[in-house]
Design an enzyme around this catalytic site. Structure first.
Site, short mmCIF file in Angstrom:
data_model
loop_
_atom_site.label_atom_id
_atom_site.label_comp_id
_atom_site.label_asym_id
_atom_site.label_seq_id
_atom_site.Cartn_x
_atom_site.Cartn_y
_atom_site.Cartn_z
N LYS A 13 73.23 2.43 0.16
CA LYS A 13 72.90 3.10 -1.10
C LYS A 13 73.90 2.75 -2.20
O LYS A 13 73.52 2.46 -3.33
CB LYS A 13 72.89 4.64 -0.93
CG LYS A 13 71.95 5.16 0.13
CD LYS A 13 71.93 6.66 0.17
CE LYS A 13 73.26 7.33 0.44
NZ LYS A 13 73.83 7.12 1.79
N ARG A 86 71.96 16.17 -0.93
CA ARG A 86 72.22 15.92 0.49
C ARG A 86 71.67 17.04 1.35
O ARG A 86 71.81 16.99 2.58
CB ARG A 86 73.72 15.81 0.71
CG ARG A 86 74.19 14.42 1.10
CD ARG A 86 75.69 14.48 1.16
NE ARG A 86 76.29 13.42 1.91
CZ ARG A 86 76.76 12.30 1.37
NH1 ARG A 86 76.64 12.06 0.10
NH2 ARG A 86 77.36 11.41 2.14
N ARG A 125 82.86 -2.00 7.07
CA ARG A 125 82.84 -1.83 5.61
C ARG A 125 84.27 -1.75 5.06
O ARG A 125 85.11 -1.05 5.61
CB ARG A 125 82.08 -0.55 5.26
CG ARG A 125 82.10 -0.22 3.78
CD ARG A 125 80.98 0.70 3.40
NE ARG A 125 81.18 2.08 3.83
CZ ARG A 125 80.29 3.06 3.57
NH1 ARG A 125 79.18 2.78 2.90
NH2 ARG A 125 80.51 4.28 3.99
N ARG A 158 87.89 3.10 3.84
CA ARG A 158 87.91 4.53 3.51
C ARG A 158 88.34 5.32 4.72
O ARG A 158 87.91 5.02 5.83
CB ARG A 158 86.49 4.98 3.11
CG ARG A 158 86.14 4.74 1.67
CD ARG A 158 84.67 4.92 1.41
NE ARG A 158 84.08 6.16 1.91
CZ ARG A 158 82.81 6.54 1.69
NH1 ARG A 158 82.02 5.77 0.95
NH2 ARG A 158 82.34 7.66 2.18
N ARG A 169 79.96 12.67 10.14
CA ARG A 169 79.10 12.41 8.97
C ARG A 169 77.67 12.13 9.41
O ARG A 169 76.71 12.54 8.77
CB ARG A 169 79.67 11.25 8.13
CG ARG A 169 80.97 11.66 7.43
CD ARG A 169 81.71 10.47 6.86
NE ARG A 169 80.96 9.78 5.82
CZ ARG A 169 81.12 8.50 5.52
NH1 ARG A 169 81.97 7.74 6.19
NH2 ARG A 169 80.44 7.97 4.55
P1 AMP Z 1 79.61 9.37 0.34
O1 AMP Z 1 80.52 8.50 -0.44
O2 AMP Z 1 78.32 9.63 -0.36
O3 AMP Z 1 79.43 8.90 1.76
O4 AMP Z 1 80.32 10.80 0.43
C1 AMP Z 1 81.61 10.97 1.03
C2 AMP Z 1 81.84 12.43 1.36
O5 AMP Z 1 81.81 13.21 0.15
C3 AMP Z 1 80.80 13.08 2.25
O6 AMP Z 1 81.05 12.83 3.64
C4 AMP Z 1 80.99 14.56 1.90
O7 AMP Z 1 82.17 15.08 2.47
C5 AMP Z 1 81.21 14.47 0.39
N1 AMP Z 1 79.94 14.53 -0.37
C6 AMP Z 1 79.35 13.51 -1.06
N2 AMP Z 1 78.21 13.90 -1.64
C7 AMP Z 1 78.06 15.21 -1.32
C8 AMP Z 1 77.08 16.17 -1.60
N3 AMP Z 1 75.98 15.89 -2.33
N4 AMP Z 1 77.23 17.43 -1.12
C9 AMP Z 1 78.33 17.75 -0.38
N5 AMP Z 1 79.30 16.88 -0.06
C10 AMP Z 1 79.17 15.62 -0.50
#
Ligand code: AMP
Length: 210
Positions: A13, A86, A125, A158, A169
């Site tokens: 994404k 989410r 990654r 990361r 996750r």
């Molecule tokens: P991502 O970069 O989208 O994989 O997000 C990294 C982390 O940020 C996730 O594992 C959550 O801890 C937090 N996070 C990102 N987007 C959301 C969301 N919409 N709602 C809650 N936590 C989020």
């Protein structure tokens, strides 16, 4: 047109969001990027969200939904939501917020790829800490192996891409995010993307459905 990119962590994404915002003038709203920026600035929000992110849990809605609302309020162009919503509850809150500003979600692109593949992708990654470009050390490696092609700085992994956090996750995705598939499918705005293809092929699938 406002769109949502939905799919497992590691389904591609973020890569597609960056391409679409560069080539098609979408304003990219990534909640994950927003949280990482706040953490690196050491802001109050950053301090509050960091333990959730490092353990792979979702950040509670009341900590950040107002930030998203403020962003949406001022945007006149097309918006691309990446990693948000989410949960079904976030999707409902997003609809309300967009409605306040006479906006709506026009398309939801679901990145279809299986769990084993995303685990493999996340483990290889790496990100540029300066420009945020995402690499896959196996399928999309940087030219010299460890440095960003653009910034020439050393790529990093990361913290939440490390194995133990990734497991959480993935479970959070299956429990709380996957129900969005049937939620959006019934709304007639749902597009399935074969996310196992390479970056440009996935991009073409999205663009042909815009
Ligand atoms: P991502 O970069 O989208 O994989 O997000 C990294 C982390 O940020 C996730 O594992 C959550 O801890 C937090 N996070 C990102 N987007 C959301 C969301 N919409 N709602 C809650 N936590 C989020």
């Amino acid at each position: 047109m406002n769109i949502v990119l939905l799919g497992y962590p590691g389904s591609g994404k973020g890569t597609q969001a960056k391409l679409l915002s560069k080539r098609k003038n979408f304003i990219h709203i990534s909640t994950g990027d927003l949280f990482r920026e706040e953490i690196s600035k050491g802001s109050e929000l950053g301090k509050k969200v960091s333990s959730y992110i490092s353990s792979g849990k979702l950040v509670p809605d009341d900590l950040f939904l107002n930030v998203i609302r403020e962003k949406i309020k001022d945007i006149k162009d097309n918006i691309l939501f990446d990693g948000f919503p989410r949960t079904v509850e976030q999707a409902e809150r997003l609809e309300d917020m967009l409605g306040e500003f006479s906006k709506t979600i026009d398309k939801v692109f679901f990145f279809e790829v299986n769990e084993a593949e995303v685990i493999k992708r996340i483990s290889s990654r790496r990100n540029c800490p300066k420009c945020g470009k995402i690499y896959n050390l196996v399928t999309e490696p940087p030219k010299d192996g460890v440095l960003c092609d653009i910034c020439k700085v050393k790529l990093v992994q990361r913290d939440d891409d490390k194995e133990d956090v990734v497991k959480n996750r993935i479970e959070v995705y299956k429990d709380l995010t996957a129900p969005l598939i049937s939620y959006y499918r019934t709304q007639g705005i749902f597009v399935i993307i074969d996310a196992t293809k390479n970056v440009e092929e996935v991009y073409s699938q999205i663009v042909s459905n815009l």
